[in-house]
Write a protein that holds these residues in place. Structure first.
Motif, mmCIF file in Angstrom:
data_model
loop_
_atom_site.group_PDB
_atom_site.id
_atom_site.type_symbol
_atom_site.label_atom_id
_atom_site.label_comp_id
_atom_site.label_asym_id
_atom_site.label_seq_id
_atom_site.Cartn_x
_atom_site.Cartn_y
_atom_site.Cartn_z
ATOM 1 N N PRO A 114 35.023 -14.578 85.767
ATOM 2 C CA PRO A 114 36.487 -14.534 85.809
ATOM 3 C C PRO A 114 36.984 -13.167 86.285
ATOM 4 O O PRO A 114 36.915 -12.174 85.564
ATOM 5 C CB PRO A 114 36.902 -14.806 84.348
ATOM 6 N N GLY A 115 37.476 -13.144 87.526
ATOM 7 C CA GLY A 115 37.864 -11.884 88.133
ATOM 8 C C GLY A 115 38.942 -11.139 87.373
ATOM 9 O O GLY A 115 38.941 -9.904 87.323
ATOM 10 N N GLU A 116 39.874 -11.873 86.761
ATOM 11 C CA GLU A 116 40.954 -11.169 86.084
ATOM 12 C C GLU A 116 40.517 -10.562 84.766
ATOM 13 O O GLU A 116 41.213 -9.693 84.234
ATOM 14 C CB GLU A 116 42.168 -12.067 85.894
ATOM 15 N N LEU A 117 39.364 -10.973 84.238
ATOM 16 C CA LEU A 117 38.798 -10.275 83.089
ATOM 17 C C LEU A 117 37.988 -9.059 83.534
ATOM 18 O O LEU A 117 37.902 -8.062 82.810
ATOM 19 C CB LEU A 117 37.924 -11.213 82.259
ATOM 20 N N LEU A 118 37.394 -9.139 84.712
ATOM 21 C CA LEU A 118 36.721 -7.969 85.287
ATOM 22 C C LEU A 118 37.717 -6.875 85.623
ATOM 23 O O LEU A 118 37.514 -5.704 85.317
ATOM 24 C CB LEU A 118 35.993 -8.359 86.573
ATOM 25 N N TYR A 119 38.794 -7.276 86.283
ATOM 26 C CA TYR A 119 39.775 -6.327 86.811
ATOM 27 C C TYR A 119 41.175 -6.719 86.348
ATOM 28 O O TYR A 119 41.996 -7.182 87.142
ATOM 29 C CB TYR A 119 39.722 -6.312 88.342
ATOM 30 N N PRO A 120 41.481 -6.537 85.069
ATOM 31 C CA PRO A 120 42.810 -6.930 84.587
ATOM 32 C C PRO A 120 43.943 -6.117 85.202
ATOM 33 O O PRO A 120 45.071 -6.596 85.287
ATOM 34 C CB PRO A 120 42.718 -6.699 83.075
ATOM 35 N N ASP A 121 43.634 -4.915 85.648
ATOM 36 C CA ASP A 121 44.644 -4.054 86.263
ATOM 37 C C ASP A 121 44.302 -3.871 87.737
ATOM 38 O O ASP A 121 43.446 -3.056 88.100
ATOM 39 C CB ASP A 121 44.694 -2.703 85.551
ATOM 40 N N ALA A 122 44.953 -4.634 88.593
ATOM 41 C CA ALA A 122 44.641 -4.570 90.025
ATOM 42 C C ALA A 122 45.039 -3.239 90.649
ATOM 43 O O ALA A 122 44.533 -2.875 91.710
ATOM 44 C CB ALA A 122 45.347 -5.708 90.760
ATOM 45 N N SER A 123 45.915 -2.489 90.007
ATOM 46 C CA SER A 123 46.405 -1.239 90.602
ATOM 47 C C SER A 123 45.318 -0.179 90.689
ATOM 48 O O SER A 123 45.452 0.788 91.447
ATOM 49 C CB SER A 123 47.592 -0.704 89.804
ATOM 50 N N ILE A 124 44.219 -0.351 89.911
ATOM 51 C CA ILE A 124 43.154 0.657 89.954
ATOM 52 C C ILE A 124 42.171 0.399 91.089
ATOM 53 O O ILE A 124 41.284 1.221 91.341
ATOM 54 C CB ILE A 124 42.389 0.701 88.625
ATOM 55 N N LEU A 125 42.294 -0.729 91.752
ATOM 56 C CA LEU A 125 41.349 -1.094 92.795
ATOM 57 C C LEU A 125 41.769 -0.505 94.133
ATOM 58 O O LEU A 125 42.962 -0.338 94.397
ATOM 59 C CB LEU A 125 41.266 -2.625 92.900
ATOM 60 N N PRO A 126 40.805 -0.195 95.020
ATOM 61 C CA PRO A 126 39.362 -0.408 94.879
ATOM 62 C C PRO A 126 38.649 0.733 94.144
ATOM 63 O O PRO A 126 39.144 1.860 94.108
ATOM 64 C CB PRO A 126 38.892 -0.481 96.331
ATOM 65 N N LEU A 127 37.490 0.393 93.571
ATOM 66 C CA LEU A 127 36.629 1.369 92.910
ATOM 67 C C LEU A 127 35.409 1.574 93.797
ATOM 68 O O LEU A 127 34.341 1.031 93.558
ATOM 69 C CB LEU A 127 36.201 0.854 91.533
ATOM 70 N N ARG A 128 35.549 2.335 94.826
ATOM 71 C CA ARG A 128 34.489 2.430 95.823
ATOM 72 C C ARG A 128 33.289 3.209 95.292
ATOM 73 O O ARG A 128 33.412 4.345 94.837
ATOM 74 C CB ARG A 128 35.024 3.077 97.097
ATOM 75 N N ASN A 129 32.107 2.526 95.373
ATOM 76 C CA ASN A 129 30.839 3.133 94.979
ATOM 77 C C ASN A 129 30.857 3.685 93.562
ATOM 78 O O ASN A 129 30.125 4.626 93.242
ATOM 79 C CB ASN A 129 30.456 4.246 95.965
ATOM 80 N N ASP A 130 31.677 3.126 92.710
ATOM 81 C CA ASP A 130 31.784 3.567 91.322
ATOM 82 C C ASP A 130 30.712 2.855 90.502
ATOM 83 O O ASP A 130 30.713 1.635 90.378
ATOM 84 C CB ASP A 130 33.184 3.239 90.786
#
Length: 346
Positions: A114-130
């Motif tokens: 479930p993508g929205e549980l992985l990334y509940p806050d879309a504003s922090i994306l992208p997390l490049r190479n994190d």
């Protein structure tokens, strides 16, 4: 397939040219049919999951040819959502030794994340190479081979999420692993909702569905049509008219073929009765008895008709949702879901 070819070759000497060409065309046609559909469950009846015996759950799935699991443990919607909260067993932080992931691998069941549980806050994306990216962590725990797909934000166009959110989530998944499919599920046209009350509103919504779908690899709708008097579903082709339950699936898939021709297809189907979503005492006190009497889950023929329509339109993935609200595994439509998975796998 090899036996078919061998038998056909042995017959060539006794066939006319026309018969030979017909046989070749029939073989080519059969070989290019849509692949078999995958069955995925979003949750299982409460009696199966309440003790977190994932080994038993996944072995049951495997023995019934259900290949994917979407980890939801929500068993109530109204008057407030309630879940056992076991979703965290399938998310980061995690370890490859976690019982949930061991059971998943041992039964060769694949996880729909479930993508929205992985990334509940879309504003922090992208997390490049994190390295702390939750999808990277999850892959390390469960293994890439046991991840089926990641969902984008659920019914994003329906709920008015910004387009940039679904774009960011899609790009993040592809940044982590480009070969992981991203799924997108859209909400249906429910005709007692104000947002679908005019043709202009419906057209705007469907335009948004097309726009949002560019940020997914596999796209579909959730369709829960039983009983029709409760569901009140139109299709994108019915111009706002409520359609008969048996025509809903075909209407959505025809529209998808015409408007999203480059997208692979999925459908989310009804694994519950609408009354299952209610806390029982609240149901009795708020829903008239006459109405409660007509609420029911889909029967076996209705379920089979929905799956057959999906198969005819080349749907590659069917997700069953809502059965997590069932008290035990004997309640409809759970036994029919298992039967259909076996039937369409044969």
């Amino acid at each position: 397939m090899i036996r078919f070819l061998y038998s056909s070759i042995n017959q060539l000497g006794r066939l006319s040219v026309k018969q030979i060409l017909t046989s070749i065309l029939l073989f080519v046609f059969s070989a290019t049919q849509a692949p078999a559909m995958d069955f995925v469950i979003a949750g299982a009846p409460r009696s199966i999951v309440v003790d977190r015996n994932y080994e038993a759950l996944f072995n049951l799935m495997r023995s019934n040819h259900i290949v994917g699991f979407f980890p939801t443990f929500q068993y109530q919607e109204i008057p407030e959502p309630k879940s056992f909260g076991f979703e965290s067993d399938f998310l980061a932080p995690c370890s490859s030794n976690d019982a949930s992931f061991k059971a998943l691998r041992n039964a060769d069941i694949k996880l729909v994340v479930p993508g929205e549980l992985l990334y509940p806050d879309a504003s922090i994306l992208p997390l490049r190479n994190d390295r702390n990216d939750p999808l990277r962590q999850l892959i390390a725990c469960v293994g890439r081979d046991n991840i089926y797909a990641v969902t984008n934000y659920d019914e994003a166009a329906y709920h008015g999420r910004p387009l940039v959110d679904v774009q960011r989530l899609y790009q993040q998944v592809k940044e982590v692993s480009a070969d992981i499919p991203v799924l997108m599920v859209h909400g249906p046209l429910v005709m007692d909702m104000a947002q679908f009350s005019t043709s202009t509103k419906r057209a705007r919504y469907l335009d948004n569905v097309v726009s949002f779908s560019q940020y997914a690899d596999v796209v579909g709708f959730d369709v829960y049509p039983i009983p029709g008097i409760i569901a009140k579903l139109a299709t994108p082709l019915s111009d706002g008219e409520i359609v008969a339950s048996e025509n809903t699936v075909d209407g959505y898939l025809q529209w998808m073929s015409e408007n999203l021709p480059d997208k692979r297809k999925l459908m989310v189907f009804q694994g519950f009765a609408y009354s299952d979503m209610y806390e029982f005492e609240f149901l009795k006190s708020t829903v008239p008895l006459a109405l409660r009497k007509i609420v029911r889950p889909p029967n076996s023929k209705e379920l089979e008709d929905m799956v057959t329509a999906a198969n005819q339109h080349g749907v590659e993935m069917i997700v069953w949702w809502g059965q997590a609200a069932l008290r035990d595994a004997s309640l409809a439509p759970w036994p029919d879901i298992l039967k259909l998975a076996r039937q369409f796998a044969d």
